[in-house]
Design a protein around this motif. Sequence first.
Motif, PDB file in Angstrom:
ATOM      1  N   TYR A  35      32.691  25.450  39.226  1.00  0.00           N
ATOM      2  CA  TYR A  35      33.441  24.211  39.442  1.00  0.00           C
ATOM      3  C   TYR A  35      34.357  23.903  38.260  1.00  0.00           C
ATOM      4  O   TYR A  35      35.499  23.474  38.441  1.00  0.00           O
ATOM      5  N   GLY A  36      33.865  24.143  37.060  1.00  0.00           N
ATOM      6  CA  GLY A  36      34.619  23.809  35.854  1.00  0.00           C
ATOM      7  C   GLY A  36      35.867  24.635  35.642  1.00  0.00           C
ATOM      8  O   GLY A  36      36.778  24.201  34.922  1.00  0.00           O
ATOM      9  N   VAL A  37      35.942  25.814  36.231  1.00  0.00           N
ATOM     10  CA  VAL A  37      37.114  26.672  36.020  1.00  0.00           C
ATOM     11  C   VAL A  37      37.918  26.934  37.287  1.00  0.00           C
ATOM     12  O   VAL A  37      38.980  27.542  37.220  1.00  0.00           O
ATOM     13  N   TRP A  38      37.403  26.477  38.420  1.00  0.00           N
ATOM     14  CA  TRP A  38      38.073  26.791  39.681  1.00  0.00           C
ATOM     15  C   TRP A  38      39.537  26.334  39.696  1.00  0.00           C
ATOM     16  O   TRP A  38      40.413  27.058  40.176  1.00  0.00           O
ATOM     17  N   ASP A  39      39.810  25.154  39.134  1.00  0.00           N
ATOM     18  CA  ASP A  39      41.189  24.658  39.124  1.00  0.00           C
ATOM     19  C   ASP A  39      42.101  25.572  38.308  1.00  0.00           C
ATOM     20  O   ASP A  39      43.272  25.758  38.648  1.00  0.00           O
ATOM     21  N   ASN A  40      41.586  26.179  37.249  1.00  0.00           N
ATOM     22  CA  ASN A  40      42.384  27.115  36.445  1.00  0.00           C
ATOM     23  C   ASN A  40      42.655  28.410  37.210  1.00  0.00           C
ATOM     24  O   ASN A  40      43.673  29.050  36.997  1.00  0.00           O
ATOM     25  N   ILE A  41      41.738  28.792  38.079  1.00  0.00           N
ATOM     26  CA  ILE A  41      41.893  30.026  38.847  1.00  0.00           C
ATOM     27  C   ILE A  41      42.926  29.852  39.958  1.00  0.00           C
ATOM     28  O   ILE A  41      43.752  30.731  40.187  1.00  0.00           O
ATOM     29  N   VAL A  42      42.897  28.705  40.626  1.00  0.00           N
ATOM     30  CA  VAL A  42      43.780  28.517  41.784  1.00  0.00           C
ATOM     31  C   VAL A  42      45.123  27.869  41.428  1.00  0.00           C
ATOM     32  O   VAL A  42      46.004  27.812  42.272  1.00  0.00           O
ATOM     33  N   SER A  43      45.283  27.400  40.204  1.00  0.00           N
ATOM     34  CA  SER A  43      46.522  26.725  39.829  1.00  0.00           C
ATOM     35  C   SER A  43      47.078  27.300  38.525  1.00  0.00           C
ATOM     36  O   SER A  43      46.464  27.137  37.464  1.00  0.00           O
ATOM     37  N   ALA A  44      48.252  27.906  38.632  1.00  0.00           N
ATOM     38  CA  ALA A  44      48.913  28.435  37.438  1.00  0.00           C
ATOM     39  C   ALA A  44      49.245  27.296  36.474  1.00  0.00           C
ATOM     40  O   ALA A  44      49.206  27.481  35.248  1.00  0.00           O
ATOM     41  N   GLU A  45      49.536  26.128  37.017  1.00  0.00           N
ATOM     42  CA  GLU A  45      49.851  24.959  36.182  1.00  0.00           C
ATOM     43  C   GLU A  45      48.646  24.549  35.331  1.00  0.00           C
ATOM     44  O   GLU A  45      48.777  24.268  34.141  1.00  0.00           O
ATOM     45  N   ARG A  46      47.467  24.522  35.938  1.00  0.00           N
ATOM     46  CA  ARG A  46      46.248  24.159  35.193  1.00  0.00           C
ATOM     47  C   ARG A  46      45.902  25.229  34.158  1.00  0.00           C
ATOM     48  O   ARG A  46      45.456  24.914  33.060  1.00  0.00           O
ATOM     49  N   MET A  47      46.126  26.490  34.498  1.00  0.00           N
ATOM     50  CA  MET A  47      45.874  27.562  33.531  1.00  0.00           C
ATOM     51  C   MET A  47      46.830  27.401  32.346  1.00  0.00           C
ATOM     52  O   MET A  47      46.424  27.577  31.195  1.00  0.00           O
ATOM     53  N   ALA A  48      48.082  27.052  32.625  1.00  0.00           N
ATOM     54  CA  ALA A  48      49.056  26.848  31.551  1.00  0.00           C
ATOM     55  C   ALA A  48      48.637  25.678  30.655  1.00  0.00           C
ATOM     56  O   ALA A  48      48.811  25.733  29.429  1.00  0.00           O
ATOM     57  N   PRO A  62      46.420  32.732  22.791  1.00  0.00           N
ATOM     58  CA  PRO A  62      45.925  31.753  23.753  1.00  0.00           C
ATOM     59  C   PRO A  62      46.130  32.155  25.214  1.00  0.00           C
ATOM     60  O   PRO A  62      45.296  31.809  26.061  1.00  0.00           O
ATOM     61  N   TRP A  63      47.207  32.894  25.512  1.00  0.00           N
ATOM     62  CA  TRP A  63      47.422  33.343  26.892  1.00  0.00           C
ATOM     63  C   TRP A  63      46.245  34.194  27.351  1.00  0.00           C
ATOM     64  O   TRP A  63      45.694  33.986  28.429  1.00  0.00           O
ATOM     65  N   LEU A  64      45.842  35.146  26.510  1.00  0.00           N
ATOM     66  CA  LEU A  64      44.725  36.036  26.835  1.00  0.00           C
ATOM     67  C   LEU A  64      43.389  35.298  26.770  1.00  0.00           C
ATOM     68  O   LEU A  64      42.538  35.449  27.660  1.00  0.00           O
ATOM     69  N   MET A  65      43.181  34.511  25.739  1.00  0.00           N
ATOM     70  CA  MET A  65      41.900  33.811  25.555  1.00  0.00           C
ATOM     71  C   MET A  65      41.619  32.835  26.700  1.00  0.00           C
ATOM     72  O   MET A  65      40.468  32.700  27.135  1.00  0.00           O
ATOM     73  N   ALA A  66      42.660  32.168  27.197  1.00  0.00           N
ATOM     74  CA  ALA A  66      42.471  31.238  28.317  1.00  0.00           C
ATOM     75  C   ALA A  66      41.937  31.990  29.527  1.00  0.00           C
ATOM     76  O   ALA A  66      40.962  31.561  30.157  1.00  0.00           O
ATOM     77  N   ARG A  67      42.552  33.103  29.829  1.00  0.00           N
ATOM     78  CA  ARG A  67      42.126  33.876  30.996  1.00  0.00           C
ATOM     79  C   ARG A  67      40.746  34.497  30.798  1.00  0.00           C
ATOM     80  O   ARG A  67      39.923  34.495  31.715  1.00  0.00           O
ATOM     81  N   LEU A  68      40.490  35.015  29.605  1.00  0.00           N
ATOM     82  CA  LEU A  68      39.156  35.578  29.336  1.00  0.00           C
ATOM     83  C   LEU A  68      38.069  34.524  29.503  1.00  0.00           C
ATOM     84  O   LEU A  68      37.039  34.776  30.124  1.00  0.00           O
ATOM     85  N   SER A  69      38.290  33.345  28.949  1.00  0.00           N
ATOM     86  CA  SER A  69      37.290  32.288  29.042  1.00  0.00           C
ATOM     87  C   SER A  69      37.088  31.836  30.486  1.00  0.00           C
ATOM     88  O   SER A  69      35.951  31.702  30.953  1.00  0.00           O
ATOM     89  N   VAL A  70      38.170  31.603  31.195  1.00  0.00           N
ATOM     90  CA  VAL A  70      38.077  31.123  32.575  1.00  0.00           C
ATOM     91  C   VAL A  70      37.365  32.145  33.458  1.00  0.00           C
ATOM     92  O   VAL A  70      36.423  31.801  34.186  1.00  0.00           O
ATOM     93  N   TYR A  71      37.806  33.400  33.401  1.00  0.00           N
ATOM     94  CA  TYR A  71      37.195  34.396  34.287  1.00  0.00           C
ATOM     95  C   TYR A  71      35.783  34.768  33.843  1.00  0.00           C
ATOM     96  O   TYR A  71      34.934  35.089  34.683  1.00  0.00           O
TER      97      TYR A  71
END
Length: 143
Positions: A35-48, A62-71
């Motif tokens: 639940y805590g990361v789903w919005d980052n997965i489905v929304s490029a805006e939230r990931m940004a 940070p570009w890589l770290m954001a994706r590593l943490s979320v996934y």
Amino acid sequence: MRRKRNNWLTLPQLAGGADLALLATRLVVGAFLIYGVWDNIVSAERMAEFEKFLTIKGFAMPWLMARLSVYAQFLVGVAFIAGFATRWAGLVCAFNFIVALVMVDAPLGIRPAFPAAALVVIGLIFATIGAGRIAIDAMLSRR
């Protein structure tokens, strides 16, 4: 008489529910992580937005770290729910939230840091004791 008193104090009869307690913990924590990361997965805006947050907090790449943490959190959540590769998922969970504690939460004080600290401890518990008997891991180890 003494034995009854010790049973009252230590409640050994509750040990039979350990696997159900582990299952409940896995389901709740796994769902929370997803639940805590789903919005980052489905929304490029939230990931940004998350990437920008990591930039402000001084994370390298940070570009890589954001994706590593979320996934990582998403996959850990799925693994906890399934009880699959639970010890590895526990290690990844603990590591991810140690980083969150050090880089983000610890300077804020104990109350804001508590969720990340709790997830470190939960990760370590699953890494050390596993998923319990109600899990894919248990079915695989029986084979």
